[in-house]
Design an enzyme around this catalytic site. Structure first.
Site, PDB file in Angstrom:
ATOM      1  N   ASN A 208      47.256  78.199 -24.122  1.00  0.00           N
ATOM      2  CA  ASN A 208      48.699  77.373 -23.681  1.00  0.00           C
ATOM      3  C   ASN A 208      49.906  78.527 -23.605  1.00  0.00           C
ATOM      4  O   ASN A 208      49.744  79.710 -23.763  1.00  0.00           O
ATOM      5  CB  ASN A 208      49.063  76.530 -24.793  1.00  0.00           C
ATOM      6  CG  ASN A 208      49.169  77.040 -26.056  1.00  0.00           C
ATOM      7  OD1 ASN A 208      50.180  77.726 -26.409  1.00  0.00           O
ATOM      8  ND2 ASN A 208      48.319  76.696 -27.171  1.00  0.00           N
ATOM      9  N   PRO A 302      40.062  71.686 -35.890  1.00  0.00           N
ATOM     10  CA  PRO A 302      40.647  71.233 -37.178  1.00  0.00           C
ATOM     11  C   PRO A 302      42.190  71.209 -36.959  1.00  0.00           C
ATOM     12  O   PRO A 302      42.963  72.124 -36.112  1.00  0.00           O
ATOM     13  CB  PRO A 302      40.412  72.449 -38.307  1.00  0.00           C
ATOM     14  CG  PRO A 302      40.041  73.424 -37.293  1.00  0.00           C
ATOM     15  CD  PRO A 302      39.459  73.101 -36.035  1.00  0.00           C
ATOM     16  N   ASP A 303      42.916  70.302 -37.578  1.00  0.00           N
ATOM     17  CA  ASP A 303      44.542  70.385 -37.551  1.00  0.00           C
ATOM     18  C   ASP A 303      44.944  70.964 -38.802  1.00  0.00           C
ATOM     19  O   ASP A 303      44.895  70.709 -40.073  1.00  0.00           O
ATOM     20  CB  ASP A 303      45.073  68.854 -37.680  1.00  0.00           C
ATOM     21  CG  ASP A 303      46.425  68.763 -37.396  1.00  0.00           C
ATOM     22  OD1 ASP A 303      47.262  69.722 -38.029  1.00  0.00           O
ATOM     23  OD2 ASP A 303      46.957  68.224 -36.485  1.00  0.00           O
ATOM     24  N   ILE A 304      45.568  72.282 -38.550  1.00  0.00           N
ATOM     25  CA  ILE A 304      45.891  73.149 -39.491  1.00  0.00           C
ATOM     26  C   ILE A 304      46.919  72.631 -40.416  1.00  0.00           C
ATOM     27  O   ILE A 304      47.077  72.466 -41.691  1.00  0.00           O
ATOM     28  CB  ILE A 304      46.243  74.617 -39.294  1.00  0.00           C
ATOM     29  CG1 ILE A 304      45.029  74.993 -38.555  1.00  0.00           C
ATOM     30  CG2 ILE A 304      46.861  75.340 -40.105  1.00  0.00           C
ATOM     31  CD1 ILE A 304      45.296  76.179 -37.450  1.00  0.00           C
TER      32      ILE A 304
HETATM   33  N1  CTP Z   1      49.193  71.974 -35.594  1.00  0.00           N
HETATM   34  C1  CTP Z   1      48.075  72.317 -36.279  1.00  0.00           C
HETATM   35  N2  CTP Z   1      46.704  72.389 -35.749  1.00  0.00           N
HETATM   36  C2  CTP Z   1      46.508  71.735 -34.766  1.00  0.00           C
HETATM   37  C3  CTP Z   1      47.471  70.998 -34.062  1.00  0.00           C
HETATM   38  C4  CTP Z   1      48.782  71.096 -34.343  1.00  0.00           C
HETATM   39  O1  CTP Z   1      48.477  73.031 -37.142  1.00  0.00           O
HETATM   40  N3  CTP Z   1      45.022  71.756 -34.248  1.00  0.00           N
HETATM   41  C5  CTP Z   1      50.504  71.760 -35.797  1.00  0.00           C
HETATM   42  C6  CTP Z   1      51.426  72.772 -34.983  1.00  0.00           C
HETATM   43  O2  CTP Z   1      51.253  74.061 -35.328  1.00  0.00           O
HETATM   44  C7  CTP Z   1      52.822  72.059 -35.257  1.00  0.00           C
HETATM   45  C8  CTP Z   1      52.217  70.607 -35.544  1.00  0.00           C
HETATM   46  O3  CTP Z   1      50.979  70.557 -35.501  1.00  0.00           O
HETATM   47  O4  CTP Z   1      53.424  72.366 -36.686  1.00  0.00           O
HETATM   48  C9  CTP Z   1      52.439  69.593 -34.229  1.00  0.00           C
HETATM   49  O5  CTP Z   1      51.882  70.380 -33.187  1.00  0.00           O
HETATM   50  P1  CTP Z   1      51.695  69.471 -31.539  1.00  0.00           P
HETATM   51  O6  CTP Z   1      51.200  70.094 -30.611  1.00  0.00           O
HETATM   52  O7  CTP Z   1      53.253  68.941 -31.359  1.00  0.00           O
HETATM   53  O8  CTP Z   1      51.378  68.151 -32.201  1.00  0.00           O
HETATM   54  P2  CTP Z   1      49.823  67.595 -31.837  1.00  0.00           P
HETATM   55  O9  CTP Z   1      49.127  67.405 -33.257  1.00  0.00           O
HETATM   56  O10 CTP Z   1      49.247  68.443 -30.649  1.00  0.00           O
HETATM   57  O11 CTP Z   1      50.075  66.155 -31.478  1.00  0.00           O
HETATM   58  P3  CTP Z   1      50.260  65.515 -29.840  1.00  0.00           P
HETATM   59  O12 CTP Z   1      49.421  66.313 -28.957  1.00  0.00           O
HETATM   60  O13 CTP Z   1      49.952  64.033 -29.974  1.00  0.00           O
HETATM   61  O14 CTP Z   1      51.815  65.750 -29.821  1.00  0.00           O
END
Ligand code: CTP
Length: 399
Positions: A208, A302-304
């Site tokens: 991205n 994974p969502d960190i």
């Molecule tokens: N983030 C993370 N790990 C992921 C996705 C997101 O740690 N796999 C963290 C980002 O670093 C940020 C927050 O989550 O602090 C939100 O990221 P964002 O891209 O705005 O949100 P998403 O989880 O992608 O939600 P959406 O796509 O619905 O906006």
């Protein structure tokens, strides 16, 4: 001292020539020096000498449109780790003691949020004058640090205290001042920044537009505030901030593993634009162009932020970002609850905002009880303000 930065204010005294030597000695030690030369200082040494030795633009005028466009006077006053006034004339001491702000030097001194170190230089009678004694006591009471003046024969022919400290003495005082604890000293911080790259085959990846600038600025500000800071970064084209431990990663899974390897920490700031999805399979060899376009199957990463927020070793404060293109505050409030973090820094990254890759950011700080909208700021200033808020929260000064 390496990696620190000093704003050097050069006042109008014959000792200004020693400030040129001071700049050299600081540069030799890896300290970056940005200088403000007062109008009176400019009567003794030239801006060209200061610029040549510091390797930076010299700032002279409060009302200069060109200087102000490059770096505003408020930012100038805060961009360094320490403000040094050498020579500190009786006039500069009087101005700061009484809160005057009628030129760039006095304005920077009043606007700074950093420690101030003064190396006075003046005639012995001026130094001993009750007015200067009063100003000295006031400034000491306000936390200003002093080095010198020494005793000896002065340029004016008189003898006594008033000679500016020698450049190496000032260097030693700067070294000691830089080592004083900051608001986050003794605490550990983790910052994620930049994009992740999710490989498809040996030559292709999904990624991205994140530049990493905001996350790097936050890591820099936390380190300058004294936190032991680890920056876990996806691939970006910017240099790491000084005094920050950098862990380079490519994928989301590597980023999570790197973050977990540095736990426990007191605060985690997740500024990375982590890819939510990755290709289900990674081809060993380059995928060849066939008859038909290949289908791309993605699986969740994974969502960190959520993992850190819900983990057994949860940091005392977890800060996430929300990159949104619509309904910024509402989506961010919902994201704070969904991810389980304490604060969300929300920004509108829609096309036309220039935030992705740009130098400035307009953010909203969303906490459990409030939403604060900050004005458009340099990403470095967003970092400084966020670090100050983090220090308040961790030190129990605020929610
Ligand atoms: N983030 C993370 N790990 C992921 C996705 C997101 O740690 N796999 C963290 C980002 O670093 C940020 C927050 O989550 O602090 C939100 O990221 P964002 O891209 O705005 O949100 P998403 O989880 O992608 O939600 P959406 O796509 O619905 O906006």
């Amino acid at each position: 001292m390496r990696g620190h930065s000093v704003l050097l204010i050069i006042g109008g005294g014959i000792a200004a020539y020693k400030s040129l030597e001071l700049i050299r000695r600081l540069k030799e030690r890896g300290v970056s020096v940005r200088a403000v030369l007062t109008r009176a200082g400019g009567e003794f040494i030239t801006p060209l000498s200061v610029a040549a030795l510091s390797g930076e633009q010299v700032f002279q005028d409060l009302f200069s449109l060109t200087d102000e466009a490059q770096m505003g006077h408020i930012e100038l006053s805060r961009s360094a780790d320490l403000v040094v006034v050498a020579p500190a004339t009786a006039d500069l001491m009087a101005k700061l003691a009484n809160g005057h702000a009628n030129d760039l030097a006095s304005t920077a001194l009043l606007a700074t949020d950093k420690r101030v170190l003064m190396a006075p230089a003046m005639n012995v009678r001026m130094w001993n004058h009750p007015a200067t004694r009063r100003n000295l006591a006031t400034l000491k009471g306000d936390g200003v640090i002093f080095v010198g003046p020494g005793d000896g024969e002065m340029a004016c022919g008189e003898f006594g205290p008033g000679r500016m400290a020698e450049p190496l003495e000032i260097v030693a005082a700067i070294d000691a001042a830089l080592a004083l604890p900051g608001p986050l000293s003794g605490l550990k911080a983790l910052v994620t920044a930049g994009p992740t790259q999710e490989p498809l085959d040996p030559v292709r990846f999904l990624a991205n537009r994140s530049s990493g600038k905001q996350g790097y600025a936050i890591a820099d500000a936390l380190a300058r505030a004294g936190a032991e800071t680890v920056l876990v970064s996806g691939p970006v084209a910017i240099a790491p901030p000084p005094r920050v431990k950098l862990l380079r990663v490519e994928t989301a899974r590597e980023m999570l593993a790197a973050c977990e390897s540095v736990l426990p920490v007191d605060v985690a700031v997740c500024a990375a634009a982590v890819a939510d999805w990755r290709p289900e399979s990674l081809a060993d060899n380059k995928i060849k162009k066939g008859e038909n376009a290949p289908a791309l199957t993605l699986i969740a990463n994974p969502d960190i932020l959520a993992t850190l927020s819900h983990g057994a070793r949860r940091p005392a404060l977890v800060v996430g970002f929300a990159a949104e293109t619509e309904n910024v505050i509402a989506f961010a409030q919902e994201k704070r609850l969904r991810k389980g973090c304490d604060w969300i820094v929300a920004n509108d990254v829609g096309p036309g905002t220039g935030i992705m890759g740009g130098e400035t950011n307009t953010v909203h700080l969303i906490t459990a009880n409030a939403t604060e909208s900050w004005p458009q700021l340099d990403k470095s200033e967003v970092g400084v303000r966020l670090a100050a808020r983090i220090a308040d929260a961790l030190r129990g000064n605020a929610a």
